[in-house]
Design an enzyme around this catalytic site. Structure first.
Site, PDB file in Angstrom:
ATOM      1  N   LYS A 126      38.655  72.577  11.263  1.00 40.35           N
ATOM      2  CA  LYS A 126      39.742  72.302  12.495  1.00 40.35           C
ATOM      3  C   LYS A 126      40.019  70.824  12.625  1.00 40.35           C
ATOM      4  O   LYS A 126      40.913  70.316  12.551  1.00 40.35           O
ATOM      5  CB  LYS A 126      39.495  73.290  13.702  1.00 40.35           C
ATOM      6  CG  LYS A 126      39.128  74.638  13.475  1.00 40.35           C
ATOM      7  CD  LYS A 126      40.328  75.387  12.763  1.00 40.35           C
ATOM      8  CE  LYS A 126      40.070  76.876  13.372  1.00 40.35           C
ATOM      9  NZ  LYS A 126      38.752  77.357  12.238  1.00 40.35           N
ATOM     10  N   LYS A 161      42.355  77.622  20.122  1.00 48.74           N
ATOM     11  CA  LYS A 161      41.222  78.259  19.194  1.00 48.74           C
ATOM     12  C   LYS A 161      39.932  77.641  18.767  1.00 48.74           C
ATOM     13  O   LYS A 161      39.988  76.382  19.267  1.00 48.74           O
ATOM     14  CB  LYS A 161      42.000  78.294  17.700  1.00 48.74           C
ATOM     15  CG  LYS A 161      42.364  77.006  17.008  1.00 48.74           C
ATOM     16  CD  LYS A 161      42.885  77.150  15.639  1.00 48.74           C
ATOM     17  CE  LYS A 161      43.481  75.861  14.854  1.00 48.74           C
ATOM     18  NZ  LYS A 161      44.049  76.214  13.787  1.00 48.74           N
ATOM     19  N   ARG A 211      48.594  78.721   2.412  1.00 46.54           N
ATOM     20  CA  ARG A 211      47.376  78.368   1.847  1.00 46.54           C
ATOM     21  C   ARG A 211      47.872  77.543   0.697  1.00 46.54           C
ATOM     22  O   ARG A 211      48.315  78.108  -0.327  1.00 46.54           O
ATOM     23  CB  ARG A 211      46.487  79.525   1.624  1.00 46.54           C
ATOM     24  CG  ARG A 211      45.437  79.035   0.900  1.00 46.54           C
ATOM     25  CD  ARG A 211      44.418  78.041   1.412  1.00 46.54           C
ATOM     26  NE  ARG A 211      43.941  78.218   3.071  1.00 46.54           N
ATOM     27  CZ  ARG A 211      42.847  79.061   3.243  1.00 46.54           C
ATOM     28  NH1 ARG A 211      42.167  79.571   2.116  1.00 46.54           N
ATOM     29  NH2 ARG A 211      42.571  79.345   4.230  1.00 46.54           N
ATOM     30  N   ARG A 226      51.112  83.612   4.067  1.00 43.11           N
ATOM     31  CA  ARG A 226      50.551  84.610   4.762  1.00 43.11           C
ATOM     32  C   ARG A 226      51.307  84.834   5.872  1.00 43.11           C
ATOM     33  O   ARG A 226      51.231  83.991   7.155  1.00 43.11           O
ATOM     34  CB  ARG A 226      49.117  84.257   5.008  1.00 43.11           C
ATOM     35  CG  ARG A 226      48.207  84.125   3.904  1.00 43.11           C
ATOM     36  CD  ARG A 226      46.831  83.373   4.256  1.00 43.11           C
ATOM     37  NE  ARG A 226      47.268  81.986   4.688  1.00 43.11           N
ATOM     38  CZ  ARG A 226      46.057  80.982   4.971  1.00 43.11           C
ATOM     39  NH1 ARG A 226      44.824  81.819   4.955  1.00 43.11           N
ATOM     40  NH2 ARG A 226      46.175  80.196   5.594  1.00 43.11           N
ATOM     41  N   ARG A 234      49.132  85.298  14.230  1.00 44.13           N
ATOM     42  CA  ARG A 234      48.192  84.772  13.231  1.00 44.13           C
ATOM     43  C   ARG A 234      48.607  85.328  11.810  1.00 44.13           C
ATOM     44  O   ARG A 234      48.967  86.552  11.604  1.00 44.13           O
ATOM     45  CB  ARG A 234      46.964  85.445  13.405  1.00 44.13           C
ATOM     46  CG  ARG A 234      46.252  84.707  14.934  1.00 44.13           C
ATOM     47  CD  ARG A 234      44.880  85.616  15.148  1.00 44.13           C
ATOM     48  NE  ARG A 234      45.225  86.977  15.220  1.00 44.13           N
ATOM     49  CZ  ARG A 234      44.240  87.591  15.614  1.00 44.13           C
ATOM     50  NH1 ARG A 234      42.913  87.564  15.476  1.00 44.13           N
ATOM     51  NH2 ARG A 234      44.447  89.048  15.523  1.00 44.13           N
ATOM     52  N   ASP A 274      45.729  74.659   5.049  1.00 51.85           N
ATOM     53  CA  ASP A 274      46.728  75.387   5.689  1.00 51.85           C
ATOM     54  C   ASP A 274      47.931  74.636   6.486  1.00 51.85           C
ATOM     55  O   ASP A 274      47.570  73.747   7.013  1.00 51.85           O
ATOM     56  CB  ASP A 274      45.979  76.127   7.075  1.00 51.85           C
ATOM     57  CG  ASP A 274      44.978  77.242   6.341  1.00 51.85           C
ATOM     58  OD1 ASP A 274      45.085  77.361   5.191  1.00 51.85           O
ATOM     59  OD2 ASP A 274      44.195  77.679   7.072  1.00 51.85           O
ATOM     60  N   GLU A 282      44.919  73.219   9.379  1.00 53.73           N
ATOM     61  CA  GLU A 282      43.544  73.191   8.867  1.00 53.73           C
ATOM     62  C   GLU A 282      43.193  72.603   7.459  1.00 53.73           C
ATOM     63  O   GLU A 282      43.983  72.659   6.592  1.00 53.73           O
ATOM     64  CB  GLU A 282      43.075  74.652   9.089  1.00 53.73           C
ATOM     65  CG  GLU A 282      42.894  75.087  10.313  1.00 53.73           C
ATOM     66  CD  GLU A 282      42.204  76.532  10.631  1.00 53.73           C
ATOM     67  OE1 GLU A 282      41.602  76.947   9.564  1.00 53.73           O
ATOM     68  OE2 GLU A 282      42.444  77.238  11.771  1.00 53.73           O
ATOM     69  N   ASN A 284      40.459  73.616   5.000  1.00 53.25           N
ATOM     70  CA  ASN A 284      39.265  74.477   4.565  1.00 53.25           C
ATOM     71  C   ASN A 284      38.526  74.201   3.362  1.00 53.25           C
ATOM     72  O   ASN A 284      38.786  74.031   2.251  1.00 53.25           O
ATOM     73  CB  ASN A 284      39.918  75.918   4.558  1.00 53.25           C
ATOM     74  CG  ASN A 284      40.320  76.484   5.638  1.00 53.25           C
ATOM     75  OD1 ASN A 284      40.035  77.196   6.446  1.00 53.25           O
ATOM     76  ND2 ASN A 284      41.957  76.238   5.642  1.00 53.25           N
TER      77      ASN A 284
END
Length: 319
Positions: A126, A161, A211, A226, A234, A274, A282, A284
């Protein structure tokens, strides 16, 4: 090149055969004739300063009824393998950190670890997005109630979050006038004892949380969007989202260009960005997914490309 590849992962019998990215990586390595070894996190240990593991020979096949075969356990030095894939899923807790210390010792003994253990510790998925403020929507990391409330008042529609969640867990959207703002902050920060992230809500989430996979600082050229389920904010597949493949926009490519050199410089060979709308949310680095979906939609071989990259890095180490 003869290569011995070990993987540190969650119990292999528990993975989702249809979607698992680690399985795709192992299959790609096996196709190259590489020898595979399987390690669970609790099998990592240090002995007299040497990085060790309880490992098993591993073979895989893309057969849902029988997709792996394991040999007997043996105790071996990690220095006996050439490359280690660290694919243990979050939570990023103390045990994960301790694992990176052991893997870092293996690295000092000449093993290529993907991703680099120090970078796994340094790049919170994050917080690391804030390294690129030019790519981000307004964002705050704090555990102070008044700061978080002020951010909400200024932005009016926000996402709160935790810093250590995955799969969309613990994510709250707070709309204008929400009477639950105080209790949400208290819950997520555990009454001011844990840092959390606040981001301005991005309405383009309805078009998908994209993604984008990166190999050695370069994007694969496509993204998996997504899409949130009905009445959800979400897009995570684990939270009920659905997926569709999309080509990268000019803005997506610009974000990749902004982020890529930092990833490469820090030994982050395989990363998932993301992106929602025009904004990076984000970075990842622990165990990015979505290889299988993108491969199927666009007829790619992302895991094969990653193994080719690893092979090149190994050659550089040997030279």
């Amino acid at each position: 090149m003869t290569v011995k590849l070990a993987v540190v992962m969650d119990p292999i019998q528990s993975i989702n055969f249809k979607k698992d990215t680690t399985l795709a990586m192992l299959n790609a390595a096996q196709k190259k004739g590489w020898q595979l070894f399987y390690i669970e996190q609790d099998g990592l240990y240090l002995e007299d300063g040497k990085a060790m593991a309880i490992m098993q020979d591993l073979s895989v096949e893309m057969n849902p009824q029988s997709f792996f075969t394991l040999g007997p356990e043996s105790r071996q030095s990690l220095a006996e393998v050439d490359v280690i894939l660290m694919r243990k899923d979050p939570p990023f807790n103390r045990e994960f950190i301790y694992s990176t210390y052991i893997l870092e010792q293996a690295e000092r003994e000449g093993v290529l670890v993907v991703n680099k253990p120090q970078a796994l510790r340094d790049f919170n998925e994050k917080v690391s997005a804030t390294l690129f403020p030019q790519c981000c929507t307004p964002v705050l990391v704090s555990r102070k109630k008044e700061l978080l409330q002020d951010f909400y008042k200024a932005q009016k529609d926000v996402i709160f979050k935790p810093l250590d969640g995955m799969g969309g867990t613990g994510i709250f959207r707070i709309k204008p006038g929400d009477p639950n703002i105080s209790v949400i902050i208290e819950t997520l920060t555990e009454y001011g004892t844990r840092q959390i992230m606040a981001q301005t809500f991005i309405p383009e989430i309805t078009s998908g949380d994209k993604r984008i996979l990166m190999i050695d600082g370069k994007s694969v050229g496509y993204a998996l969007a997504r899409l949130p389920a009905a009445n959800e904010t979400r897009g995570n597949l684990a939270a009920g989202g659905t997926a569709k493949g999309v080509e990268l926009s000019d803005r997506d490519r610009w974000i990749c260009e902004q982020v890529g050199p930092t990833l490469k410089e820090n030994g982050l060979l395989f990363v998932g960005l993301d992106v929602i709308g025009d904004y990076l949310t984000e970075v990842n680095v622990t165990s990015p997914t979505c290889i299988r979906e993108l491969d199927e939609i666009f007829n790619l071989d992302i895991a094969g490309d990653l193994m080719n990259c690893i092979e090149q890095k190994l050659q550089e180490l040997r030279d």
